[in-house]
Design an enzyme around this catalytic site. Structure first.
Site, PDB file in Angstrom:
ATOM      1  NE  ARG A  57      -2.212   0.337  -1.855  1.00 35.09           N
ATOM      2  CZ  ARG A  57      -0.963   0.113  -2.226  1.00 35.09           C
ATOM      3  NH1 ARG A  57      -0.710  -0.285  -3.452  1.00 35.09           N
ATOM      4  NH2 ARG A  57       0.028   0.272  -1.382  1.00 35.09           N
TER       5      ARG A  57
ATOM      6  NE  ARG B 132       1.894   4.699   2.726  1.00 33.79           N
ATOM      7  CZ  ARG B 132       2.630   4.069   1.802  1.00 33.79           C
ATOM      8  NH1 ARG B 132       2.253   2.914   1.353  1.00 33.79           N
ATOM      9  NH2 ARG B 132       3.714   4.644   1.326  1.00 33.79           N
TER      10      ARG B 132
ATOM     11  CE1 TYR C 155      10.890   5.488  -3.478  1.00 35.60           C
ATOM     12  CE2 TYR C 155      11.538   6.745  -1.538  1.00 35.60           C
ATOM     13  CZ  TYR C 155      10.989   5.604  -2.101  1.00 35.60           C
ATOM     14  OH  TYR C 155      10.550   4.590  -1.291  1.00 35.60           O
TER      15      TYR C 155
ATOM     16  NE  ARG D  38      -6.382   3.608  -5.930  1.00 35.12           N
ATOM     17  CZ  ARG D  38      -5.512   2.631  -6.142  1.00 35.12           C
ATOM     18  NH1 ARG D  38      -4.267   2.772  -5.734  1.00 35.12           N
ATOM     19  NH2 ARG D  38      -5.878   1.533  -6.728  1.00 35.12           N
TER      20      ARG D  38
ATOM     21  CG  ASP E  21       3.598   9.619  -1.665  1.00 33.03           C
ATOM     22  OD1 ASP E  21       3.191   8.560  -1.164  1.00 33.03           O
ATOM     23  OD2 ASP E  21       4.756   9.750  -2.124  1.00 33.03           O
TER      24      ASP E  21
HETATM   25  O1  CP3 Z   1       0.101   7.267   6.389  1.00 39.24           O
HETATM   26  C1  CP3 Z   1      -0.865   7.738   5.767  1.00 39.24           C
HETATM   27  O2  CP3 Z   1      -2.007   7.198   5.754  1.00 39.24           O
HETATM   28  C2  CP3 Z   1      -0.706   9.091   5.093  1.00 39.24           C
HETATM   29  C3  CP3 Z   1      -0.423   9.085   3.700  1.00 39.24           C
HETATM   30  C4  CP3 Z   1       0.932   8.607   3.223  1.00 39.24           C
HETATM   31  C5  CP3 Z   1       1.110   7.942   1.987  1.00 39.24           C
HETATM   32  N1  CP3 Z   1       2.437   7.801   1.757  1.00 39.24           N
HETATM   33  C6  CP3 Z   1       0.022   7.510   1.100  1.00 39.24           C
HETATM   34  C7  CP3 Z   1       0.295   6.500   0.062  1.00 39.24           C
HETATM   35  C8  CP3 Z   1       2.202   8.786   3.776  1.00 39.24           C
HETATM   36  C9  CP3 Z   1       2.607   9.379   5.106  1.00 39.24           C
HETATM   37  C10 CP3 Z   1       3.147   8.279   2.829  1.00 39.24           C
HETATM   38  C11 CP3 Z   1       4.602   8.338   3.036  1.00 39.24           C
HETATM   39  C12 CP3 Z   1       5.489   7.733   2.042  1.00 39.24           C
HETATM   40  N2  CP3 Z   1       5.337   7.678   0.692  1.00 39.24           N
HETATM   41  C13 CP3 Z   1       6.747   7.160   2.366  1.00 39.24           C
HETATM   42  C14 CP3 Z   1       7.362   7.112   3.744  1.00 39.24           C
HETATM   43  C15 CP3 Z   1       6.753   6.079   4.624  1.00 39.24           C
HETATM   44  C16 CP3 Z   1       7.065   4.650   4.236  1.00 39.24           C
HETATM   45  O3  CP3 Z   1       6.107   3.950   3.864  1.00 39.24           O
HETATM   46  O4  CP3 Z   1       8.222   4.239   4.366  1.00 39.24           O
HETATM   47  C17 CP3 Z   1       7.321   6.699   1.178  1.00 39.24           C
HETATM   48  C18 CP3 Z   1       8.653   6.007   1.035  1.00 39.24           C
HETATM   49  C19 CP3 Z   1       6.432   7.052   0.115  1.00 39.24           C
HETATM   50  C20 CP3 Z   1       6.610   6.839  -1.345  1.00 39.24           C
HETATM   51  C21 CP3 Z   1       5.597   5.929  -1.890  1.00 39.24           C
HETATM   52  N3  CP3 Z   1       4.260   6.242  -2.045  1.00 39.24           N
HETATM   53  C22 CP3 Z   1       5.796   4.612  -2.344  1.00 39.24           C
HETATM   54  C23 CP3 Z   1       7.119   3.872  -2.345  1.00 39.24           C
HETATM   55  C24 CP3 Z   1       4.554   4.147  -2.771  1.00 39.24           C
HETATM   56  C25 CP3 Z   1       4.284   2.827  -3.456  1.00 39.24           C
HETATM   57  C26 CP3 Z   1       4.232   1.702  -2.503  1.00 39.24           C
HETATM   58  C27 CP3 Z   1       2.821   1.328  -2.217  1.00 39.24           C
HETATM   59  O5  CP3 Z   1       2.504   1.130  -1.023  1.00 39.24           O
HETATM   60  O6  CP3 Z   1       2.057   1.240  -3.177  1.00 39.24           O
HETATM   61  C28 CP3 Z   1       3.600   5.159  -2.526  1.00 39.24           C
HETATM   62  C29 CP3 Z   1       2.161   5.083  -2.795  1.00 39.24           C
HETATM   63  C30 CP3 Z   1       1.230   5.428  -1.668  1.00 39.24           C
HETATM   64  N4  CP3 Z   1       1.374   6.463  -0.784  1.00 39.24           N
HETATM   65  C31 CP3 Z   1      -0.001   4.766  -1.388  1.00 39.24           C
HETATM   66  C32 CP3 Z   1      -0.582   5.446  -0.305  1.00 39.24           C
HETATM   67  C33 CP3 Z   1      -1.910   5.160   0.343  1.00 39.24           C
HETATM   68  C34 CP3 Z   1      -0.573   3.612  -2.180  1.00 39.24           C
HETATM   69  C35 CP3 Z   1      -1.047   4.166  -3.474  1.00 39.24           C
HETATM   70  C36 CP3 Z   1      -2.355   3.641  -3.936  1.00 39.24           C
HETATM   71  O7  CP3 Z   1      -3.412   3.945  -3.354  1.00 39.24           O
HETATM   72  O8  CP3 Z   1      -2.316   2.961  -4.963  1.00 39.24           O
END
Ligand code: CP3
Length: 344
Positions: A29, A25, A152, A38, A75
């Site tokens: 944010r 990540r 999911y 974003r 994602d």
């Molecule tokens: O790592 C990186 O920088 C690459 C991008 C990336 C994102 N999600 C961006 C993201 C990667 C590799 C993921 C993987 C992901 N997504 C996983 C597996 C890794 C982990 O964290 O366990 C999972 C379970 C998801 C599903 C997901 N996406 C969830 C549960 C959420 C909400 C939780 C949260 O942090 O808000 C997301 C949203 C998400 N994916 C964000 C980002 C940067 C935040 C969204 C935003 O900008 O509002």
């Protein structure tokens, strides 16, 4: 020509003087520049599908910190959406999807090879990044592992214990396994296309692997990862694969050998000395600093960072957090971690 990218050298099994470093990540944010882009995109999913802006947020942490690897911005839930599920994000809460709990719901999904039109912008993001990244930076593609993606798709949201997916697994194993198969096939095609578009490494995120116990872990976490790895190795023998069976505990032992992945990512629940002895013996490992240090910083961050480096200093290692950095992290703490790792 001998490989010069530090990340690829570690993945090939080389022990380096200081480990390559990147962060789960890393585009997120906690960075003001991410939040600005974003906002420009409108929302999170629009950002994922806007190749220019997705490439831009991928590059932001590379410019700011000079990480050794960039992970494309996307994602894991884009695959269910490409298979036909509805997907949206509720601000402050997380993802929501239409649920698959019946045969009719499953039958409405698209075939695995029908995902690519929807995912074309992701491949374009990778092509842009291949051109724009510095020569020393490795480009990582990724997908969710079938079990984690299925949790999911079945629940329609994140759940603390993955209860709905476990319930379907027990009540209708035929449907559950058909869903896992469909995700597995789609994931092989998706990652293969990512590699063709420029990904030099791919990572499989099994964030909820830890809730599968005993033989269920072998059937639903290990076996899909083995299948995906062997199919990708047949098509792209030179592309390293990182597996992340988060929360697997003792099941980390032998995971790389059993699946064929080149590296396992370790979560921060594991003791680093234990992991060096039992997991790194088989090859490269990635991890595993507690992301909480990115919030709290100071001398404890420095001490914990040095301890992780020291624990894995006898073999191939990629420095990373044990899970994603959180939105409340301080960007200055990230710099402190990097400086500490690179000071050796
Ligand atoms: O790592 C990186 O920088 C690459 C991008 C990336 C994102 N999600 C961006 C993201 C990667 C590799 C993921 C993987 C992901 N997504 C996983 C597996 C890794 C982990 O964290 O366990 C999972 C379970 C998801 C599903 C997901 N996406 C969830 C549960 C959420 C909400 C939780 C949260 O942090 O808000 C997301 C949203 C998400 N994916 C964000 C980002 C940067 C935040 C969204 C935003 O900008 O509002």
């Amino acid at each position: 020509m001998a490989e010069t990218k530090k990340m690829l050298r570690a993945l090939a099994g080389e022990k380096l003087d200081t480990p390559p470093i990147w962060m789960m990540r890393q585009a997120g944010r906690y960075l003001p520049e991410y939040k600005a882009t974003r906002a420009q995109a409108g929302d999170f999913l629009s950002l994922c599908y806007n190749s220019d802006l997705a490439a831009e947020v991928t590059l932001q942490p590379i410019r700011r910190y000079g990480f050794d690897a960039a992970i494309m911005f996307a994602d894991i839930l884009l695959v269910p959406q490409a298979l036909g599920a509805d997907l949206w994000f509720v601000t402050g809460e997380g993802p929501r999807l239409s649920t698959i709990t019946t045969q009719a719901g499953f039958d409405a999904l698209k075939p695995a090879d029908a995902i690519h039109d929807k995912l074309a912008p992701i491949y374009e993001t990778l092509r842009i990044l291949s051109r724009e990244l510095p020569d020393e930076t490795t480009l990582i593609g990724f997908a969710g592992a079938p079990w984690t993606v299925a949790t999911y798709m079945i629940a329609g949201r994140g759940t603390p214990d993955q209860g709905p997916a476990h319930a379907l697994r027990q009540e209708n194993p035929v449907l559950f396994e058909a869903l896992l198969d469909r995700i597995t096939e789609a994931t092989i095609d998706y990652l293969s296309n990512q590699i063709k578009a420029g990904a030099e490494v791919v990572k499989l995120f099994d964030s909820w692997a830890g809730s599968l116990k005993g033989d269920d872990f072998n059937k639903y976490a290990l076996e899909p990862c083995r299948r995906i790895t062997s199919a990708l190795k047949a098509r792209h023998p030179d592309t390293p694969i990182i597996g992340f069976p988060r929360g697997a505990g003792e099941k980390y032992i032998g995971f790389a050998k059993a699946t064929g992945v080149d590296c396992v990512a370790l979560d921060n629940g594991l003791n680093a000395d234990w992991a060096a002895e039992h997991v790194q013996v088989d090859g490269c490992v990635q991890g595993n600093l507690d992301p909480a240090h990115m919030v709290t910083g100071g001398q404890p961050l420095i001490d914990a960072t040095r301890a992780v480096v020291r624990s894995f200093s006898n073999g191939p290692h990629i420095f990373n957090l044990g899970h994603g950095i959180t939105p409340d992290a301080n960007p200055e703490n990230v710099q402190l971690m990097i400086d500490t790792v690179r000071a050796g």
